[in-house]
Design a protein around this motif. Structure first.
Motif, mmCIF file in Angstrom:
data_model
loop_
_atom_site.group_PDB
_atom_site.id
_atom_site.type_symbol
_atom_site.label_atom_id
_atom_site.label_comp_id
_atom_site.label_asym_id
_atom_site.label_seq_id
_atom_site.Cartn_x
_atom_site.Cartn_y
_atom_site.Cartn_z
ATOM 1 N N GLY A 289 -25.296 -18.746 -19.223
ATOM 2 C CA GLY A 289 -24.508 -17.323 -20.646
ATOM 3 C C GLY A 289 -24.780 -16.360 -20.834
ATOM 4 O O GLY A 289 -23.382 -16.006 -21.407
ATOM 5 N N PHE A 290 -25.473 -15.777 -20.356
ATOM 6 C CA PHE A 290 -25.219 -14.404 -20.083
ATOM 7 C C PHE A 290 -23.919 -13.741 -19.534
ATOM 8 O O PHE A 290 -23.587 -12.893 -19.609
ATOM 9 N N ILE A 291 -23.453 -14.214 -17.926
ATOM 10 C CA ILE A 291 -22.457 -13.755 -17.346
ATOM 11 C C ILE A 291 -21.259 -15.104 -17.928
ATOM 12 O O ILE A 291 -19.997 -13.826 -18.206
ATOM 13 N N CYS A 292 -21.287 -16.206 -18.809
ATOM 14 C CA CYS A 292 -19.941 -15.628 -19.762
ATOM 15 C C CYS A 292 -19.540 -14.543 -20.449
ATOM 16 O O CYS A 292 -18.361 -14.686 -20.151
ATOM 17 N N ARG A 293 -20.560 -15.117 -21.192
ATOM 18 C CA ARG A 293 -19.765 -13.857 -22.412
ATOM 19 C C ARG A 293 -19.966 -11.930 -22.749
ATOM 20 O O ARG A 293 -19.791 -11.700 -23.340
ATOM 21 N N ASN A 294 -20.796 -11.820 -21.363
ATOM 22 C CA ASN A 294 -20.625 -10.709 -21.228
ATOM 23 C C ASN A 294 -20.070 -10.058 -19.632
ATOM 24 O O ASN A 294 -19.859 -8.662 -19.228
ATOM 25 N N MET A 295 -19.950 -10.448 -18.510
ATOM 26 C CA MET A 295 -19.067 -10.327 -17.408
ATOM 27 C C MET A 295 -17.929 -10.594 -16.631
ATOM 28 O O MET A 295 -17.671 -11.986 -17.272
ATOM 29 N N PRO A 296 -16.837 -9.932 -16.476
ATOM 30 C CA PRO A 296 -17.113 -8.781 -15.596
ATOM 31 C C PRO A 296 -16.655 -7.801 -17.370
ATOM 32 O O PRO A 296 -16.687 -8.452 -18.349
ATOM 33 N N PRO A 297 -17.660 -6.526 -17.056
ATOM 34 C CA PRO A 297 -17.332 -5.496 -18.156
ATOM 35 C C PRO A 297 -15.883 -5.500 -18.620
ATOM 36 O O PRO A 297 -14.718 -4.757 -17.760
ATOM 37 N N GLY A 298 -15.188 -5.618 -19.767
ATOM 38 C CA GLY A 298 -14.106 -5.715 -19.912
ATOM 39 C C GLY A 298 -12.831 -6.811 -19.779
ATOM 40 O O GLY A 298 -12.259 -7.111 -20.786
ATOM 41 N N GLN A 299 -13.839 -7.679 -19.235
ATOM 42 C CA GLN A 299 -13.460 -9.420 -18.764
ATOM 43 C C GLN A 299 -14.334 -10.184 -19.637
ATOM 44 O O GLN A 299 -14.399 -11.614 -19.355
ATOM 45 N N GLU A 300 -15.183 -10.193 -20.377
ATOM 46 C CA GLU A 300 -15.446 -11.105 -21.076
ATOM 47 C C GLU A 300 -14.986 -12.486 -21.714
ATOM 48 O O GLU A 300 -13.614 -12.444 -21.779
ATOM 49 N N ASN A 301 -15.786 -13.503 -21.232
ATOM 50 C CA ASN A 301 -14.994 -14.896 -22.062
ATOM 51 C C ASN A 301 -14.038 -15.371 -21.210
ATOM 52 O O ASN A 301 -13.424 -15.946 -21.528
ATOM 53 N N THR A 302 -13.686 -14.960 -20.046
ATOM 54 C CA THR A 302 -12.922 -15.249 -18.948
ATOM 55 C C THR A 302 -13.193 -16.460 -17.993
ATOM 56 O O THR A 302 -12.561 -17.713 -17.739
ATOM 57 N N LEU A 303 -14.590 -15.907 -17.572
ATOM 58 C CA LEU A 303 -14.665 -17.550 -16.807
ATOM 59 C C LEU A 303 -15.379 -18.651 -17.234
ATOM 60 O O LEU A 303 -15.891 -18.676 -18.674
ATOM 61 N N PRO A 304 -14.765 -19.488 -16.175
ATOM 62 C CA PRO A 304 -15.206 -21.137 -17.312
ATOM 63 C C PRO A 304 -16.649 -21.510 -16.720
ATOM 64 O O PRO A 304 -17.173 -20.867 -16.325
ATOM 65 N N ASN A 305 -17.305 -22.269 -18.588
ATOM 66 C CA ASN A 305 -18.720 -22.250 -17.758
ATOM 67 C C ASN A 305 -19.161 -22.980 -16.569
ATOM 68 O O ASN A 305 -20.347 -22.086 -15.503
ATOM 69 N N GLU A 306 -18.561 -23.729 -16.356
ATOM 70 C CA GLU A 306 -18.882 -24.413 -14.776
ATOM 71 C C GLU A 306 -19.425 -23.080 -13.562
ATOM 72 O O GLU A 306 -20.302 -22.547 -13.171
ATOM 73 N N GLU A 307 -18.409 -22.028 -13.632
ATOM 74 C CA GLU A 307 -18.165 -20.456 -12.913
ATOM 75 C C GLU A 307 -19.584 -20.114 -13.500
ATOM 76 O O GLU A 307 -20.133 -19.951 -12.351
ATOM 77 N N CYS A 308 -20.220 -19.878 -14.199
ATOM 78 C CA CYS A 308 -21.338 -19.306 -14.750
ATOM 79 C C CYS A 308 -22.379 -19.548 -14.291
ATOM 80 O O CYS A 308 -23.093 -19.277 -13.304
ATOM 81 N N ARG A 309 -22.183 -21.130 -14.002
ATOM 82 C CA ARG A 309 -23.629 -22.176 -13.949
ATOM 83 C C ARG A 309 -23.447 -21.822 -12.904
ATOM 84 O O ARG A 309 -25.112 -21.694 -11.486
ATOM 85 N N ASP A 310 -22.266 -21.864 -11.789
ATOM 86 C CA ASP A 310 -22.704 -21.917 -10.108
ATOM 87 C C ASP A 310 -23.468 -20.358 -10.448
ATOM 88 O O ASP A 310 -24.283 -20.462 -8.603
ATOM 89 N N ILE A 311 -22.875 -19.191 -10.317
ATOM 90 C CA ILE A 311 -22.866 -18.059 -10.099
ATOM 91 C C ILE A 311 -24.155 -18.001 -10.057
ATOM 92 O O ILE A 311 -25.063 -16.897 -9.627
ATOM 93 N N ALA A 312 -24.817 -18.426 -11.458
ATOM 94 C CA ALA A 312 -26.067 -17.751 -11.558
ATOM 95 C C ALA A 312 -27.176 -18.768 -10.817
ATOM 96 O O ALA A 312 -28.140 -18.020 -10.713
ATOM 97 N N TYR A 313 -26.606 -20.087 -10.094
ATOM 98 C CA TYR A 313 -27.575 -20.932 -9.512
ATOM 99 C C TYR A 313 -27.551 -19.583 -8.198
ATOM 100 O O TYR A 313 -28.236 -19.747 -7.732
ATOM 101 N N TYR A 314 -26.590 -19.548 -8.074
ATOM 102 C CA TYR A 314 -26.307 -19.075 -6.159
ATOM 103 C C TYR A 314 -27.497 -17.625 -6.376
ATOM 104 O O TYR A 314 -27.730 -17.103 -5.614
#
Lengths: 366, 537, 190
Positions: A289-314
């Motif tokens: 949730g943090f990654i999707c809503r706050n990252m990357p700075p300036g491009q928030e809310n551009t990542l799809p949810n699945e990608e955020c979960r994958d990156i967080a898991y990694y």
């Protein structure tokens, strides 16, 4: 007679030691008081923010932000000089917790470095824009960990600790998540100043007690919010290398420049520990949730949810310190992993890819 | 006339009775501050918990335990365990916390009952050797000092904090930097007064009372001069609503289940610490005064008391060596004295509630620190350092209390104790005299590796080795198999079979009546010590 | 190493116990029964109400809960119970915080509610943590409550995290939500 001398010596020694300790305590109290009375050197971001919100001592306070956006004049109780200093110090602590921008980090940040592991972690890495992240239109952003909104909805039950958490104890969570085992006492100025700053934010943004706002906390992303293609840390690694590594480093040890942290460590000794709710194995919804809503700075809310979960898991698979709850054996294991794995992986991965070894990035030697 | 006969009997026994009552009063006055301090500073429960432990706990134990020297009562390690276990679960002093404390104590009591019912478990407690217990006691002494720091400084406890040792340094710094200076003053005055009075031998027992009196007087002076609103020194509080008895129900409902399951390890720790201390205290007492008390009876009285005390708003109890020693030094070995101490305490609390109410918490914290420092007794530590295995066991036990939590420490202590006893058994005395390989000790699977390696180096060095195992008093089937293999393989002769009577011959020759009644085995099982003959030795 | 020779003849072996085992067992059971009986009497016969760790319901709570929309935070739950405990503490202080006040049911001003209304507390909460010129320092809401216990309640100061203090804060927060107060809200002088 010698026993009498021994006893007298014992008593005298004790009285001297007690007196000495008491004098030391009085001296330290005086030091603290002098810090409380001293003028506060604001960090540039704090100066801008507090100036924008019109923090000044006076009989009343009216938020320029609320005036500008809604036209309403909400008059609240004014701040005294001491209150203003407290809020300024609180802002400084949130913005620059480790005191990189301070003249005397220990004095000006109430010794926060005592309680934090490593040299990177700062409150505003998660509570971005000093706890008040806004989009280009000046609207608070959903899931941006707004501190003012946290104050409004504080003192609620927390399922992880199983306690009703007053705001001050909620701050303690942050120290627990990042900590090196030390924590401030709940009555410490460090906690009180950040509380005062959060309260100021809540009046500046006109939050009412007990009301929920989207910008409070994290906008959690459960698996049900994804196409359910599985949380794949291998996919996450590829995404990380593509989208995050250029700021956070190939092994997520962060990036420093000129003594300032450009992008904080996401793994390794400078990062949060296994007791943090960012740890995917502990809570799997918060870091995505943090990654999707706050990252990357300036491009928030551009990542799809699945990608955020994958990156967080990694990211959670990368070696990080153990929390208190894990105990000394796991802590030892994690320390060994953090020391041994990065150079080993660098070696094997460059051998595999046939490239020259990557430059050592900062921060991992601690 | 009956009444005059009774009166005569009463006056005849008056000197003893008087003596007992005086001893009881002394004991009550010594126990009261401890009870209050343990419950308030260590366990995080209101003071009546400790007071009831010192009243009803002592009464129940003295009734249920036939030993005349046994004195139960509230205990530092157990109170500290309660505090440490429940701190992450609920805010201290609250109703929820008290309910969990009672549940914890009840679960501990039930575990102790299990140790009584299952004999081998209780027997294993005897394996907890002195170095293990003393190591834990020393560690707990340090723990007490560190834990009282925040209360000493008038600061709130750090809830949500696990117990690593190094938080103590941060607490110390916090006391120096943000502590309540008035509280610190009160605490220091209490400490100094205690230590000064302790230097006078005749007043040693009263040192704590003097310290508390000094601290209370000073805090009352501060409150009178500055006002209690401004000093904000915490005090014991109003006890007047606490009467003769305060029944209570431990919390046990569905919504409390997650927390109750989380505190189960704490219950085990509490039970084990109570049992360790009781068994060790009795053992020491027996050593010092030469009597004998079966530890199983002590476990029984502990277990039953701790199962019932949670229903009377009380902390769990265990034997206190210090108080038992005090009673012994006062020259009294009567259960009446111990029971009367409980009644004196009840009277004191009922009539002196107003005085107890104003005792400041920093003074209590100072008392706990002093008690903790007294637990680190060089006289007790020195003997253990003289032998290497004992020193290692002591050090491991001590360090595990400091670096692991109390549950881990108790586990490590138990494992160490069993390992220590097994280590001794697994290393028999083997000597090669000429060509005779003499084995003294146990010949069983645990000692075989050592025996075999010595045997093989012996047969490499010397021709025609003779194995003499006549002084092995325990040979298990694995040992027999080895002996058979030695015989079959290398044809090494054994020493002559034993001449003269041996213990087993005696057993087989003993007349049937001696064997303790119908239904018992007439032949002892191989390898097990013979219980019937225990009283002969 | 060899055990001593057994005594000759049929002399009985000395035993510690003077009575047969069954009599000791009966005595022990009687003692246990006595102790257990005492505990049962304490619960059922002594007339003292047993301590339970739940929150007891006082009359007036239901009305208060409805008036101040406490159900916004749920019908039950940790927070709501804490608010209810706060209600008990504020309006029946002598009963629920008996450790920290010397006032009894007979005293006139024996509870927080004798001097403060719920709104007073809510406004005090949102205006807390400010510098108090009379005291020369910043005073938090908890410290104010502790000062009240120590002073006007003629009692003793609790610790900051004691539920006797925490639940009053939560009570004030719930009322502040109902009144939709923001931080630093000023009382309108109507």
């Amino acid at each position: 007679m010698s026993t009498l001398t021994a006893k007298l010596a014992k008593i005298v020694l004790l009285v001297l030691a007690s007196g000495g300790l008491y004098l030391l305590a009085t001296h330290q109290h005086g030091q603290r008081e002098s810090i409380r009375q001293a003028a506060v050197a604001l960090t540039p971001d704090c100066a801008e923010k507090l100036g924008r919100y019109g923090l000044a001592s006076g009989e009343h306070y009216q938020s320029p932000y609320v005036l500008q956006r809604t036209g309403a004049r909400i008059t609240a109780r004014g701040y005294s000089d001491e209150d203003v200093r407290v809020i300024q110090r609180g802002c400084n602590i949130v913005d620059d917790t480790q005191g990189h921008l301070a003249g005397d980090a220990d004095r000006e940040r109430w010794n926060t470095t005592r309680f934090i592991r490593g040299t990177h972690l700062s409150c505003d890495h998660c509570h971005q824009s000093i706890g008040d992240k806004q989009d280009a239109g000046g609207n608070p952003m959903k899931g941006s960990l707004n501190l003012g909104a946290s104050w409004a909805m504080a003192d609620m039950y927390d399922r992880f600790t199983g306690l009703l958490l007053p705001f001050e104890l909620r701050q303690m969570q942050c120290y627990i998540n990042s900590s090196n085992g030390y924590k401030p006492n709940i009555a410490d100025d460090v906690i009180r100043d950040v509380t005062a700053y959060s309260r100021f934010l809540s009046v500046a943004l006109d939050y009412r007690i007990g009301n929920h706002h989207d910008e409070q906390g994290v906008d959690e992303i459960p698996a049900s919010a994804t196409p359910k293609q599985g949380d794949d840390h291998v996919r996450g690694e590829a995404l990380y290398k593509q989208k995050c590594a250029h700021c956070h480093g190939p092994q997520a040890f962060g990036l420093e420049a000129d003594g300032r942290v450009v992008a904080p460590a996401l793994a390794g000794p400078n990062s949060w520990n296994m007791q943090s709710r960012n740890y995917f194995y502990y809570v799997s919804t918060i870091l995505p949730g943090f990654i999707c809503r706050n990252m990357p700075p300036g491009q928030e809310n551009t990542l799809p949810n699945e990608e955020c979960r994958d990156i967080a898991y990694y990211i959670s698979n990368l070696p990080r310190p153990a929390g208190d709850r894990q105990g000394p054996l796991v802590a030892l294991r994690q320390q060994m992993l953090m020391k041994v794995l990065p150079p080993l992986l660098r070696l094997t991965e460059t051998v595999r890819n046939g490239e020259a070894p990557v430059e050592r990035e900062s921060g991992h030697d601690r | 006339m009956k009444s005059s006969a009774l009166a005569a009997k009463f006056w005849l026994h008056w000197p003893t009775l008087n003596g007992n009552l005086l001893v009881g009063l002394t004991l009550a006055l010594v126990t009261l501050p401890q009870a209050v301090a343990f419950s308030v500073t260590l366990a995080g429960v209101p003071p009546h918990f400790g007071i009831y432990a010192a009243i009803w706990g002592v009464l129940f134990c003295s009734l249920l335990n036939p030993s005349r020297v046994f004195h139960g009562g509230p205990n530092t390690a157990m109170s500290a365990t309660i505090g440490v276990t429940l701190l992450p679960v609920a805010p201290p002093f609250g109703a929820e916390y008290m309910g969990y404390a009672l549940t914890l104590a009840l679960m501990a009591g039930m575990i102790q009952l299990l140790f009584f019912i299952v004999r081998p478990l209780g027997r294993m407690l005897d394996l907890i050797s002195e170095p293990v217990i003393n190591g834990m006691i020393c560690g707990i002494g340090f723990f007490l000092i560190f834990r009282s720091l925040t209360t000493f400084g008038g600061l709130p406890l750090n809830t949500e904090v696990e117990w690593p040792l190094w938080i103590a340094w941060q607490s110390f710094l916090a006391v120096l930097e943000i502590g309540n200076l008035h509280a610190i003053e009160v605490g220091l005055i209490t400490l100094i007064a205690c230590v000064v009075v302790q230097q006078f031998d005749r007043l040693r027992n009263w040192a704590i009372l003097f310290g508390i009196a000094a601290g209370t007087l000073y805090s009352q002076y501060l409150n009178a001069r500055l006002g209690p609103q401004d000093t904000l020194i915490e005090q014991i509080g109003n006890l007047s609503s606490i009467g003769f008895v305060f029944p209570s129900l431990p919390s046990f409902n569905q919504e409390a289940m997650p927390d109750i399951i989380a505190i189960l390890p704490g219950a085990l720790t509490l039970a084990l610490l109570g049992l360790f201390q009781t068994v060790a205290a009795l053992r020491r007492m027996n050593r010092k005064i030469g009597g004998f008390t079966d530890s199983r009876k002590a476990i029984f009285s502990d277990a039953v008391s701790n199962c019932l005390l949670p229903f009377l708003s009380s902390l769990p109890t265990c034997a206190s060596f210090n108080r038992m020693w005090l009673v012994h030094k006062l020259g009294n070995h009567s259960r009446i004295a111990i029971a009367s101490s409980a009644l004196w305490l009840l009277l004191l609390v009922l009539f002196l509630a107003d005085l107890i109410a104003v005792i400041p918490m920093p003074a209590m914290a100072g008392i706990i620190m002093l008690l903790g420092a007294n637990m680190i007794n060089w006289e007790d530590i020195k003997p253990h350092l003289q032998s290497r295995p004992e020193a290692m066991v002591f050090a491991a036990s001590f360090l595990s209390v400091l670096f692991l939590d109390l549950f881990g420490a108790v586990l490590v202590g138990s494992v160490l104790a069993i390992a220590y006893s097994k280590w001794e058994q697994a290393h028999p005395n083997i000597s090669l005299q000429g060509n005779v390989l003499k084995i003294r000790g146990n010949l069983y699977y645990g000692s075989l590796p050592v025996i075999e390696s010595t045997y093989h180096s012996a047969i490499a060095r010397v021709d025609d080795v003779i194995v003499d195992f006549s002084e092995c008093y325990y040979i298990d089937p694995e040992g027999i198999r080895w002996l058979a293999a030695v015989q079959a393989g290398t044809r090494v002769p054994f020493a002559d079979p034993r001449r003269g009577p041996t213990r087993r011959d005696h057993e087989r020759a003993a007349p049937p009546e001696r064997r303790g009644g119908a239904g018992r085995r007439t032949r002892p099982r191989r390898g097990r010590p013979d219980r019937r003959r225990r009283s002969d030795f | 190493m060899n055990p001593p020779a057994p005594p000759e003849g049929d002399a009985p072996v000395e035993r510690n116990r003077e009575q047969p085992a069954s009599s000791t067992r009966i005595k022990t059971l009687a003692k246990v029964g006595l102790v257990a009986g005492f505990v049962i009497w304490a619960h059922l016969g002594s007339g003292v109400e047993a301590f339970r760790s739940g929150v007891s319901s006082e009359p007036g709570w239901k009305k208060f809960s409805a008036d101040y929309e406490i159900e916004h935070f749920g019908k039950d739950g940790q927070f709501v119970r804490a608010v209810q405990n706060g209600y008990n503490l504020v309006f029946h202080t002598h009963k629920y915080a008996s450790r920290f006040t010397r006032k009894t049911a007979l005293d006139r001003a024996n509870s927080c509610g004798s001097c403060h209304t719920a709104e007073d507390l809510a406004y005090a909460f949102v205006n807390s943590d400010r510098f108090d010129p009379r005291l020369g320092m910043r005073v938090s809401f908890e410290d104010r409550v502790r000062r009240c216990y120590a002073g006007p309640m003629d009692g003793f100061a609790p610790t900051i995290y004691d539920p006797a203090v925490r639940d009053i804060r939560l009570f004030a927060r719930a009322v502040a939500h109902h009144l939709q107060l923001g931080e630093g809200a000023l009382r309108r002088k109507d």
